[in-house]
Structure formats: structure tokens, C-alpha cells
Design a protein around this motif. Structure first.
Motif, PDB file in Angstrom:
ATOM      1  N   VAL A  30       0.847  -1.201   0.000  1.00 51.23           N
ATOM      2  CA  VAL A  30       0.000   0.000   0.000  1.00 51.23           C
ATOM      3  C   VAL A  30       0.879   1.247   0.000  1.00 51.23           C
ATOM      4  N   LEU A  31       1.911   1.244   0.823  1.00 46.92           N
ATOM      5  CA  LEU A  31       2.804   2.406   0.875  1.00 46.92           C
ATOM      6  C   LEU A  31       3.553   2.591  -0.443  1.00 46.92           C
ATOM      7  N   ASP A  32       3.913   1.493  -1.105  1.00 50.05           N
ATOM      8  CA  ASP A  32       4.557   1.597  -2.421  1.00 50.05           C
ATOM      9  C   ASP A  32       3.636   2.301  -3.413  1.00 50.05           C
ATOM     10  N   LYS A  33       2.366   1.933  -3.390  1.00 53.82           N
ATOM     11  CA  LYS A  33       1.397   2.564  -4.296  1.00 53.82           C
ATOM     12  C   LYS A  33       1.207   4.039  -3.960  1.00 53.82           C
ATOM     13  N   ASP A  36       4.004   5.933  -5.407  1.00 49.80           N
ATOM     14  CA  ASP A  36       3.816   6.128  -6.848  1.00 49.80           C
ATOM     15  C   ASP A  36       2.890   7.319  -7.116  1.00 49.80           C
ATOM     16  N   VAL A  37       1.839   7.417  -6.336  1.00 49.49           N
ATOM     17  CA  VAL A  37       0.916   8.542  -6.483  1.00 49.49           C
ATOM     18  C   VAL A  37       1.646   9.850  -6.184  1.00 49.49           C
ATOM     19  N   LEU A  38       2.473   9.848  -5.149  1.00 44.67           N
ATOM     20  CA  LEU A  38       3.218  11.057  -4.811  1.00 44.67           C
ATOM     21  C   LEU A  38       4.189  11.450  -5.914  1.00 44.67           C
ATOM     22  N   LEU A  66       5.196  12.684   2.476  1.00 47.77           N
ATOM     23  CA  LEU A  66       6.439  11.905   2.492  1.00 47.77           C
ATOM     24  C   LEU A  66       6.858  11.555   3.918  1.00 47.77           C
ATOM     25  N   LYS A  67       6.716  12.497   4.828  1.00 48.94           N
ATOM     26  CA  LYS A  67       7.044  12.242   6.232  1.00 48.94           C
ATOM     27  C   LYS A  67       6.113  11.182   6.814  1.00 48.94           C
ATOM     28  N   SER A  68       4.847  11.276   6.462  1.00 49.09           N
ATOM     29  CA  SER A  68       3.863  10.328   6.964  1.00 49.09           C
ATOM     30  C   SER A  68       4.145   8.918   6.442  1.00 49.09           C
ATOM     31  N   ILE A  69       4.542   8.805   5.189  1.00 48.78           N
ATOM     32  CA  ILE A  69       4.886   7.498   4.624  1.00 48.78           C
ATOM     33  C   ILE A  69       6.122   6.937   5.321  1.00 48.78           C
ATOM     34  N   GLU A  70       7.093   7.792   5.580  1.00 41.66           N
ATOM     35  CA  GLU A  70       8.298   7.318   6.277  1.00 41.66           C
ATOM     36  C   GLU A  70       7.959   6.846   7.689  1.00 41.66           C
ATOM     37  N   THR A  71       7.054   7.537   8.362  1.00 40.68           N
ATOM     38  CA  THR A  71       6.617   7.119   9.690  1.00 40.68           C
ATOM     39  C   THR A  71       5.941   5.752   9.632  1.00 40.68           C
ATOM     40  N   ALA A  72       5.108   5.552   8.613  1.00 45.06           N
ATOM     41  CA  ALA A  72       4.436   4.262   8.450  1.00 45.06           C
ATOM     42  C   ALA A  72       5.452   3.163   8.135  1.00 45.06           C
ATOM     43  N   ARG A  73       6.450   3.461   7.315  1.00 46.43           N
ATOM     44  CA  ARG A  73       7.494   2.466   7.012  1.00 46.43           C
ATOM     45  C   ARG A  73       8.276   2.107   8.284  1.00 46.43           C
ATOM     46  N   LEU A  74       8.519   3.094   9.136  1.00 45.64           N
ATOM     47  CA  LEU A  74       9.195   2.825  10.396  1.00 45.64           C
ATOM     48  C   LEU A  74       8.346   1.895  11.275  1.00 45.64           C
ATOM     49  N   ALA A  75       7.048   2.138  11.305  1.00 42.82           N
ATOM     50  CA  ALA A  75       6.149   1.274  12.077  1.00 42.82           C
ATOM     51  C   ALA A  75       6.182  -0.157  11.533  1.00 42.82           C
ATOM     52  N   ILE A  76       6.250  -0.292  10.210  1.00 41.02           N
ATOM     53  CA  ILE A  76       6.326  -1.627   9.606  1.00 41.02           C
ATOM     54  C   ILE A  76       7.646  -2.295   9.973  1.00 41.02           C
ATOM     55  N   ARG A 113      -1.623  -0.202  11.044  1.00 36.91           N
ATOM     56  CA  ARG A 113      -2.724   0.171  10.141  1.00 36.91           C
ATOM     57  C   ARG A 113      -3.049   1.652  10.277  1.00 36.91           C
ATOM     58  N   GLU A 114      -3.043   2.176  11.484  1.00 36.05           N
ATOM     59  CA  GLU A 114      -3.319   3.597  11.700  1.00 36.05           C
ATOM     60  C   GLU A 114      -2.238   4.468  11.056  1.00 36.05           C
ATOM     61  N   ALA A 115      -0.996   4.020  11.130  1.00 28.50           N
ATOM     62  CA  ALA A 115       0.095   4.776  10.497  1.00 28.50           C
ATOM     63  C   ALA A 115      -0.072   4.788   8.981  1.00 28.50           C
ATOM     64  N   VAL A 116      -0.481   3.655   8.413  1.00 29.76           N
ATOM     65  CA  VAL A 116      -0.705   3.582   6.963  1.00 29.76           C
ATOM     66  C   VAL A 116      -1.902   4.441   6.573  1.00 29.76           C
ATOM     67  N   LYS A 117      -2.948   4.423   7.392  1.00 29.02           N
ATOM     68  CA  LYS A 117      -4.113   5.273   7.126  1.00 29.02           C
ATOM     69  C   LYS A 117      -3.730   6.747   7.158  1.00 29.02           C
ATOM     70  N   ALA A 118      -2.883   7.114   8.104  1.00 30.63           N
ATOM     71  CA  ALA A 118      -2.435   8.513   8.201  1.00 30.63           C
ATOM     72  C   ALA A 118      -1.650   8.893   6.949  1.00 30.63           C
ATOM     73  N   ALA A 119      -0.825   7.974   6.452  1.00 30.54           N
ATOM     74  CA  ALA A 119      -0.075   8.235   5.223  1.00 30.54           C
ATOM     75  C   ALA A 119      -1.032   8.389   4.042  1.00 30.54           C
ATOM     76  N   HIS A 120      -2.032   7.535   3.980  1.00 26.66           N
ATOM     77  CA  HIS A 120      -3.024   7.610   2.904  1.00 26.66           C
ATOM     78  C   HIS A 120      -3.745   8.954   2.942  1.00 26.66           C
ATOM     79  N   GLU A 121      -4.116   9.378   4.119  1.00 24.33           N
ATOM     80  CA  GLU A 121      -4.816  10.657   4.268  1.00 24.33           C
ATOM     81  C   GLU A 121      -3.912  11.821   3.868  1.00 24.33           C
ATOM     82  N   ALA A 122      -2.632  11.740   4.213  1.00 20.33           N
ATOM     83  CA  ALA A 122      -1.693  12.803   3.847  1.00 20.33           C
ATOM     84  C   ALA A 122      -1.531  12.880   2.330  1.00 20.33           C
TER      85      ALA A 122
END
Length: 153
Positions: A30-33, A36-38, A66-76, A113-122
Motif C-alpha cells: 500500500v505504501l509503495d502505491k 507512486d501517487v506522490l 512523504l514524512k507520513s509514509i516514512e513514519t508508516a514504514r518505520l512502524a512496519i 494500520r493507523e500509520a498507513v491510514k495517516a499516510a493515505h490521508e496525507a
């Protein structure tokens, strides 16, 4: 009966770790996609900037995404190191002990999941900010004048 319970607990233990791995792969995809959108958003921002449009708010939203995606990647990455070994305290408490392991996995995956949702929202906010800028993709259609007459030779 004890042997059967032991096998069942081992099977559940394996399933918990497999589920953890499967969900983390899903979240990573999901974060990879989203990245791509970014990239496409960044490309359109560059086009708009070349045309002289104000893109400051979109660049800020892009940076936040970008920061939000990095935070989600860190959580993963943090969750990847987790294992869920079920520890049986007493034969009578097998169900409760298994339940504790499942709840721990659920709680940890919910955090990711919440971190990924936050990245999606960003990313969504960045796309909306880009949509607020009019005529981003328009190409200047001003005819270029060439000196001389066309050659018919």
C-alpha cells in the motif's frame, strides 16, 4: 489430550506469525502505491511551477505526505521484528494465554494500520491541494513563429 493441545497451540503460534508477515507485506505494498501517487503529484507540481503557478501549499502537503509514509514504514520495520510466541502458564489457562497472544498481534497491527491510514490521508490531502490549482496540466498553445516561408523543395 495434552499432546493435542500442544499441537494446536503451536499451530496457532505459527498462524499468528504468518498473519503478521502477510499483513506487513500488504501494508508495505500500500505504501509503495502511495509513493507512486506522490511521484505523479510531484511531476504535476513541477509542471505547474514551470508555468508560474503558486505551488507552495502543494509542496508543503507533499512534504507532509512523504514524512507520513516514512513514519508508516518505520512502524512496519518495527513490527517486522516482532514475534508472537504463545506462553502457556497453566493447562487450564490455555485459551486465555492464546487469546493474549492474538490480542497483542491485533493491537500491534492496528497501530501499523493507523500509520498507513495517516499516510493515505496525507497523500489524499496533497492530491486535493494539487486539484485546487487551476490549469495545472494545460500546455501553452501559443503558436511559435518561424522566420521565412515554408520550403516546398
Amino acid at each position: 489430550k495434552d499432546e493435542r493441545k500442544r499441537e494446536m497451540v503451536e499451530r496457532i503460534d505459527t498462524r499468528l506469525n504468518t498473519l503478521n508477515e502477510k499483513m506487513l507485506n500488504h501494508f508495505s505494498n500500500v505504501l509503495d502505491k502511495l509513493e507512486d501517487v506522490l511521484e505523479r503529484i510531484a511531476s504535476r507540481i513541477d509542471k505547474a511551477e514551470q508555468r508560474g503557478l503558486n505551488v507552495l501549499s502543494v509542496r508543503t502537503a507533499l512534504s507532509d505526505a512523504l514524512k507520513s509514509i516514512e513514519t508508516a514504514r518505520l512502524a512496519i520495520r518495527t513490527q517486522t521484528g516482532m514475534t508472537y510466541a504463545i506462553k502457556i502458564s497453566d493447562e487450564k489457562n490455555v485459551r486465555a494465554d492464546v487469546s493474549k497472544g492474538r490480542e497483542a498481534l491485533h493491537k500491534d497491527l492496528a497501530r501499523v494500520r493507523e500509520a498507513v491510514k495517516a499516510a493515505h490521508e496525507a497523500v489524499r490531502r496533497a492530491a486535493v491541494a494539487l486539484a485546487q490549482i487551476p490549469r495545472v496540466d494545460e500546455v501553452d498553445n501559443t503558436p511559435s513563429t518561424t522566420s521565412g516561408t515554408p520550403s516546398n523543395q
